[in-house]
Scaffold this motif. Structure first.
Motif, PDB file in Angstrom:
ATOM      1  N   SER A   1      -9.808 -32.139 -40.203  1.00 33.65           N
ATOM      2  CA  SER A   1      -8.835 -33.216 -40.849  1.00 33.65           C
ATOM      3  C   SER A   1      -9.024 -34.432 -41.069  1.00 33.65           C
ATOM      4  N   TYR A   2      -9.463 -35.442 -39.719  1.00 33.06           N
ATOM      5  CA  TYR A   2      -9.596 -36.415 -40.228  1.00 33.06           C
ATOM      6  C   TYR A   2     -10.960 -36.966 -41.121  1.00 33.06           C
TER       7      TYR A   2
ATOM      8  N   SER B   1       0.359 -28.033 -35.605  1.00 33.26           N
ATOM      9  CA  SER B   1      -0.411 -26.925 -36.189  1.00 33.26           C
ATOM     10  C   SER B   1      -0.279 -25.782 -35.089  1.00 33.26           C
TER      11      SER B   1
ATOM     12  N   VAL C   1      -9.825 -28.536 -36.382  1.00 33.62           N
ATOM     13  CA  VAL C   1      -8.101 -29.148 -36.915  1.00 33.62           C
ATOM     14  C   VAL C   1      -8.212 -30.537 -37.450  1.00 33.62           C
TER      15      VAL C   1
ATOM     16  N   SER D   1       2.578 -38.058 -32.557  1.00 32.75           N
ATOM     17  CA  SER D   1       1.345 -37.229 -32.836  1.00 32.75           C
ATOM     18  C   SER D   1       0.596 -38.175 -33.624  1.00 32.75           C
TER      19      SER D   1
ATOM     20  N   LEU E   1      -2.798 -38.435 -39.939  1.00 29.03           N
ATOM     21  CA  LEU E   1      -2.798 -37.729 -40.351  1.00 29.03           C
ATOM     22  C   LEU E   1      -3.436 -36.356 -39.421  1.00 29.03           C
ATOM     23  N   ALA E   2      -4.691 -36.815 -38.767  1.00 31.97           N
ATOM     24  CA  ALA E   2      -4.916 -35.764 -37.826  1.00 31.97           C
ATOM     25  C   ALA E   2      -4.421 -35.368 -37.124  1.00 31.97           C
TER      26      ALA E   2
ATOM     27  N   THR F   1      -0.980 -35.790 -36.724  1.00 36.86           N
ATOM     28  CA  THR F   1       0.361 -34.951 -37.411  1.00 36.86           C
ATOM     29  C   THR F   1      -0.470 -33.618 -37.373  1.00 36.86           C
ATOM     30  N   THR F   2      -0.685 -33.686 -37.960  1.00 33.34           N
ATOM     31  CA  THR F   2      -2.118 -32.207 -37.791  1.00 33.34           C
ATOM     32  C   THR F   2      -1.795 -30.947 -37.781  1.00 33.34           C
ATOM     33  N   VAL F   3      -2.635 -31.490 -36.138  1.00 31.54           N
ATOM     34  CA  VAL F   3      -3.527 -30.343 -34.928  1.00 31.54           C
ATOM     35  C   VAL F   3      -2.072 -30.208 -34.382  1.00 31.54           C
TER      36      VAL F   3
END
Length: 293
Positions: free
Chosen positions: A276-277, A26, A272, A63, A18-19, A21-23
Motif C-alpha cells: 500500500s505504501y 486489517s 499490505v 497508526s 495510509l500504509a 492505518t491500512t495494515v
C-alpha cells in the motif's frame, strides 16, 4: 510503476500514513491473538478468541502518525546517505565503487525511522496491549487508568508508564528493520535489474515486503515476547530480571510463544504495509509528474 526517484516529504508522509492505518486495522485480530498468547496470564485468561478488536481505538489514533514518521525519516535519511555516497564515488573514481555501502545505508535509515516512529508507537502499544490482554475493556479505559495515576506517581511517573518498554521496543524494532528493509530494498533492486524496468509495482513491493517481513519476524520473536511481558506487567520491571524470571518460570520455549501468528501477521502485514505504501507513493509521484508536465 515506481521510479527510482526518491519520494518527496509530502509523498512519504501521506503514503506512510495510509500504509500504517491500512495494515493495523486489517490485521488487528491477529495482533490481539499474538498478544494474548504471549501474556503471562495465559491465552484464555487474557480473553481467548473473544473481543479481538478490543483496544482498536489506540491503533486507529497511533497508526497514521507512527508510520508517517517512520517513512519520512527513512526516505530522507536514505536519500541523504545515498547522495553522500554518490558524491564520494565521483571523487574516488567513478560509479559502482562504493555500492557495497547501499545495504548499510538502508539499515541506518530504517533504524533512524524506527526510533522516530517509536515516539508514537510505544505509548500506543502500551494502551492497546493492556486492552487486548483484558486488563481494561477499551483503549480509553486503559489510557484513563494510566493518566489517573498522576496523583500518586506524578506527571513524570505517568510519562514513564506511557513509555514503559521503550528500550526493549527499540531493541526489537531496530533489529527487525535492519533485517526487513535491506532485504526489501535488495529484492526491489534485483527486480529492476532483471526486468530492465525503472520501477516496481505495488504488487511486487508487497510480495517482497511479505518475504522480508516473515524472515525478520521469526528472528525477532524473543524480543517481541520480552516487550509484551514488560508492557503487561502490573509493576514496572527491569529487562534483565524479567528475562531471568521468564526463563525460570517457563523456560526458553516461552520466548517463541506466538511465533506462528506473529510470522503470519507480519508476513501478511509486510505485503499490505509495503504494497500500500508503494501504491500510494507511485500514485502521488505520477500525479506530481503530470502536474509538472
Amino acid at each position: 510503476m515506481a521510479s527510482t526517484t526518491t519520494p518527496t516529504f509530502t509523498t512519504a508522509l501521506l503514503s506512510g500514513a495510509l500504509a500504517g492505518t491500512t495494515v493495523d486495522l486489517s490485521l488487528y485480530p491477529l495482533d490481539t491473538l499474538k498478544t494474548r498468547l504471549q501474556s503471562s496470564s495465559g491465552f484464555l485468561a487474557s480473553g481467548g478468541f473473544a473481543g479481538i478488536y478490543r483496544g482498536v481505538g489506540s491503533a486507529i489514533i497511533g497508526s497514521a502518525p507512527g508510520a508517517a514518521l517512520f517513512f519520512c525519516t527513512y526516505e530522507y535519511s536514505k536519500s541523504f546517505l545515498s547522495a553522500r555516497r554518490q558524491a564520494k564515488q565521483i571523487t574516488e573514481g567513478g560509479p559502482g565503487l562504493r555500492e557495497w555501502e547501499a545495504p548499510i545505508e538502508h539499515m541506518v535509515a530504517a533504524s533512524l525511522g524506527e526510533v522516530a516512529a517509536c515516539a508514537v508507537r510505544v505509548p500506543t502499544e502500551v494502551v492497546k496491549q493492556r486492552a487486548q490482554a483484558g486488563q481494561h475493556p477499551s483503549s480509553l479505559s486503559a489510557l484513563s487508568a494510566i493518566l489517573s495515576q498522576h496523583r500518586s506517581i506524578g506527571i513524570s511517573g505517568v510519562w514513564r508508564e506511557m513509555y514503559r518498554g521503550w528500550s526493549v521496543t527499540i531493541m526489537r524494532e531496530v533489529p527487525f528493520t535492519v533485517i526487513q528493509f535491506p532485504l526489501w530494498e535488495s529484492m526491489k533492486e534485483y527486480r529492476r535489474r532483471t526486468s530492465g524496468k525503472d520501477g516496481i509495482s505495488a504488487f511486487e513491493s508487497g510480495l517482497f515486503g511479505s518475504a522480508a517481513g516473515a524472515i525478520a519476524a521469526g528472528f525477532t520473536t524473543p524480543l517481541d515476547v520480552l516487550k509484551t511481558r514488560m508492557m503487561l506487567a502490573k509493576e514496572k520491571t527491569a529487562m534483565i530480571p524479567l528475562l531471568k524470571q521468564i526463563l525460570k518460570d517457563n523456560g526458553p520455549r516461552a520466548f517463541f510463544a506466538g511465533i506462528a501468528p506473529r510470522v503470519m501477521w507480519i508476513s501478511i502485514g509486510g505485503a499490505v504495509f509495503l504494497g500500500s505504501y508503494q501504491w500510494a507513493s507511485n500514485t502521488l509521484m505520477e500525479r506530481q509528474a503530470r502536474y509538472k508536465a
